[in-house]
Design a protein around this motif. Sequence first.
Motif: not given
Length: 97
Positions: A39, A41, A70, A82, A84, A86-87, A89, A93
């Motif tokens: 996913t 960054y 990424s 986002i 954070d 590396i994830h 929200n 998504a």
Amino acid sequence: MKKSNDPAQYSLDTNIIRCYESFLQSCVSRNIRLLVVVTPYFSIKNKNDTSIKLAAEIAKKHNVKFIDYSQDSFFLNRPELIADPIHLNNNGAVILS
């Protein structure tokens, strides 16, 4: 792997690597179609991430499709997508999916 001054170069956990490869092997041996997706960054600082390179190599070895988002420019520096560094929200998504 030795540590370096490059933040994308770091020690990798060999147990996690073995588990990842074992998972891919198990899926392939059972004819389970598999797609590995990295996913996005939030920032470009992880451009040469060692773990992504290794994950791609292992996937290729087992003929598993590997897609690396990424560094996808649509998501870079978009805090509204986002959770954070590396994830994604929920909104991010949904867009990626």
